[in-house]
Design an enzyme around this catalytic site. Structure first.
Site, short mmCIF file in Angstrom:
data_model
loop_
_atom_site.label_atom_id
_atom_site.label_comp_id
_atom_site.label_asym_id
_atom_site.label_seq_id
_atom_site.Cartn_x
_atom_site.Cartn_y
_atom_site.Cartn_z
N SER A 1 33.74 46.78 37.16
CA SER A 1 33.81 47.30 38.52
C SER A 1 32.64 46.78 39.36
O SER A 1 32.45 45.58 39.47
CB SER A 1 33.86 48.84 38.50
OG SER A 1 34.12 49.36 39.78
N ASP B 1 36.59 44.03 41.15
CA ASP B 1 37.94 44.04 40.58
C ASP B 1 38.98 44.60 41.54
O ASP B 1 40.13 44.78 41.18
CB ASP B 1 37.97 44.81 39.25
CG ASP B 1 37.72 46.30 39.42
OD1 ASP B 1 36.89 46.66 40.27
OD2 ASP B 1 38.33 47.10 38.68
N ASP C 1 39.43 47.58 43.11
CA ASP C 1 40.03 48.91 43.09
C ASP C 1 39.38 49.84 44.12
O ASP C 1 39.96 50.86 44.48
CB ASP C 1 40.04 49.52 41.68
CG ASP C 1 38.66 49.68 41.06
OD1 ASP C 1 37.66 49.30 41.70
OD2 ASP C 1 38.59 50.20 39.93
N ASP D 1 35.32 45.85 46.01
CA ASP D 1 34.43 45.59 44.88
C ASP D 1 35.00 44.48 43.99
O ASP D 1 36.11 43.98 44.25
CB ASP D 1 34.17 46.88 44.10
CG ASP D 1 35.38 47.41 43.36
OD1 ASP D 1 36.50 46.97 43.68
OD2 ASP D 1 35.22 48.27 42.48
#
Length: 575
Positions: free
Chosen positions: A149, A303, A305, A301
């Protein structure tokens, strides 16, 4: 320095031929030059937290490497074989822009294939929401995404998804962890069966983007879309693979991408942290917004999400909204769209978490539906969809900048949320309003809720002890009054109890156990203490509220709420 024998036992195991030479050489180097680092690398096993498993990359049981991830994958393979006897097992694997993500993803694919599992491996980095979508789209039994993340560059991680496209939840998570912990490292099957590894890309991309446009578009006129000026940054992450394409397919044409941050890069060279929760991360995007006179700034961010959103306030100045604010804006818009379409029957629900704004319950009540509240982490919202198939999920979010529109993706989805927030902004601008003004209108209708978060970082063994002691003190010596307001109730999710501090009455909480404490004050303020499940931090969440008579009063009322939060923090001696 003295190193405990149980740590040395683990070190010695990793110096056996089960582990490759480079791993053994790195351990020997630490033994002579960095005994403290050696201790940190082996003093515990990496654990699954609220967002899967995250850790620093390196050798050792407390690090992300081919052996710790290989052991996870072997245990998961064994569990799937038991759970689905006689079936051809299938998994989907994605990875983000972080260092070693692609090679670690191939290691995971190798272990699955060596265990007879058919693997769908993305040929290049992809977003976490696309992996969640792919699990169901490809009828997989499970899915994996390699990501940490928004953690610093030295981190990586391993998130596990089940058949429904949501992250692992009880009882599967505990059962799988037991299998993993019972394994020896020499039981990991690393020899790939390449015939069982199938690379995927454009077909799944097209299906994911089509689904996103369909689920997150709400009859916005073409002229309104073309008139919205958007600044977007991927913060060197994977969303560059999806968001520009989705926005373009949805009809948005004025998209200004922060070029310096568009190239995926695991070093995240232009930011201190690739976290859209941090205002500093959007500095370059805000500068571009001023240059282009943009209406909205969106950053995601690594990734993809989480998303951060900045909009122009009543004075025309760009301000960063917090996760609670974006969540209530998007939820209220969805509820209104469902109401206009006459789709609300009373069996629908929205989802939130125990540390997020109580305003979500107010919105649900206003539309005659339910707001289900779960523990921190989107896996619990995804679980709600699975557990209540007779209720329709409209949308849901959490304070940490995550949102999910409908049930096509079963995790935080910055791709879909980006399109949704653009729809709201475009429609507001076409009506002579702004997204910020729409937020203030919600405060007038439902109450002005203001939230604040403090994260205290406590690294290493000593930090973990300090965090544990802070939670012990809060439990054993509960505060009875804060900022002149009596504590009326304390919810302790570690023992599933809610205690009325006036009557002493204790009720049970019907939510899984978690190391979380929530204090409720007389005036409706709420304070939550929670050690992070994925980072060496303890987090304190504050929520205060009052009435707002008119939009014109918003600035002065916000000052009052900020002062109230400041006094609560001072009263708890946190800073």
């Amino acid at each position: 320095m003295h190193i405990e024998q149980n740590i040395l036992d683990k070190v010695n195991e990793w110096l056996t031929p089960t582990f490759d030479e480079s791993t053994q050489d790195a351990i020997k180097e630490m033994m002579t030059s960095s005994p403290k680092e050696l201790e940190e690398s082996f003093y515990k096993n990496l654990e699954f937290g609220t967002g899967g498993m995250r850790g620093i990359m390196g050798v050792g049981t407390n690090r992300i490497n081919k052996y710790t991830l290989g052991k996870n994958t072997q245990g998961l393979s064994d569990y799937m074989t038991k759970s689905f006897p006689g079936e051809q097992l299938k998994v989907a694997i994605a990875y983000d822009c972080r260092h070693n993500s692609n090679t670690l993803a191939k290691v995971v694919a190798d272990v699955f294939s060596a265990n007879g599992v058919h693997v769908y491996l993305f040929s290049d980095m992809r977003t976490t929401p696309e992996l969640s979508f792919a699990v169901r789209h490809l009828n997989c039994h499970a899915g994996i995404v390699l990501t940490a993340s928004h953690n610093p560059p030295e981190y990586n991680g391993y998130k596990v998804y089940w058949q429904d496209g949501g992250q692992l939840v009880p009882p599967q998570d505990g059962e799988i962890i037991q299998l993993i912990e019972a394994l020896n490292y020499d039981e990991i099957k690393f020899e790939a069966n390449e015939n069982l590894i199938e690379y995927i890309d454009t077909e799944v991309d097209a299906a994911f983007e089509k689904s996103t446009v369909e689920n997150c578009s709400f009859n916005t006129p073409t002229s309104a879309k073309e008139n919205l000026k958007i600044v977007y940054t991927s913060l060197h992450g994977t969303s560059i693979k999806s968001i520009p394409s989705v926005l373009t397919k949805a009809g948005y044409t004025d998209i200004n991408i922060v070029a310096e941050q568009a190239e995926p890069n695991g070093n995240f060279p232009t930011v201190k942290s690739p976290n859209p929760e941090e205002p500093e991360a959007l500095t370059m995007a805000l500068a571009l917004a001023e240059k282009t006179n943009a209406d909205i700034v969106i950053g995601t961010d690594p990734d993809s999400d989480r998303l951060g959103v900045a909009v122009r306030n009543t004075e025309g100045k760009m301000v960063l909204l917090n996760g609670n604010q974006t969540m209530v804006i998007m939820t209220a818009f969805l509820l209104e769209q469902w109401k206009r379409a006459e789709k609300i029957t009373g069996t629908e629900f929205i989802g939130s978490t125990i540390v997020s704004t109580p305003m979500m319950q107010e919105l649900a009540s206003a539309y005659g539906i339910e707001c289900k509240v779960g523990l921190t982490g989107f896996k619990w919202i995804a679980k709600m969809i699975k557990d209540f198939p007779n209720q329709k999920f409209i949308g849901g979010g959490e304070e940490s900048f995550g949102f999910m529109v409908g049930a096509a993706v079963r995790d935080k989805d910055a791709v879909g949320a980006t399109l949704l927030v653009c729809e709201i902004a475009a429609q507001a601008k076409a009506a002579g309003s702004t997204l910020y003004h729409e937020l203030l209108n919600l405060y007038v209708d439902h109450g002005f809720y203001k939230e604040h978060l403090i994260s205290l970082t406590k690294k290493g063994i000593d930090g973990l002890k300090e965090i544990n002691q802070m939670m012990i003190d809060l439990r054993e010596n509960p505060v009875s009054e804060i900022d002149g307001q009596r504590v009326v109730c304390i919810e302790d999710y570690d023992n599933s109890t809610s205690r009325n501090m006036f009557s002493g009455e204790i009720e049970s909480l019907n939510i899984p156990k978690s190391n979380v404490l929530i204090y409720y004050l007389e005036d409706g303020s709420k304070i939550c203490a929670r050690p992070s499940g994925t980072e060496p931090k303890i987090k304190f969440y504050f929520s205060v509220n009052t009435t707002l008579d008119s939009v014109e009063d918003a600035k002065s009322v916000e000052v009052e709420l900020d002062e109230k939060i400041k006094n609560i923090i001072a009263g708890m001696n946190l800073i």
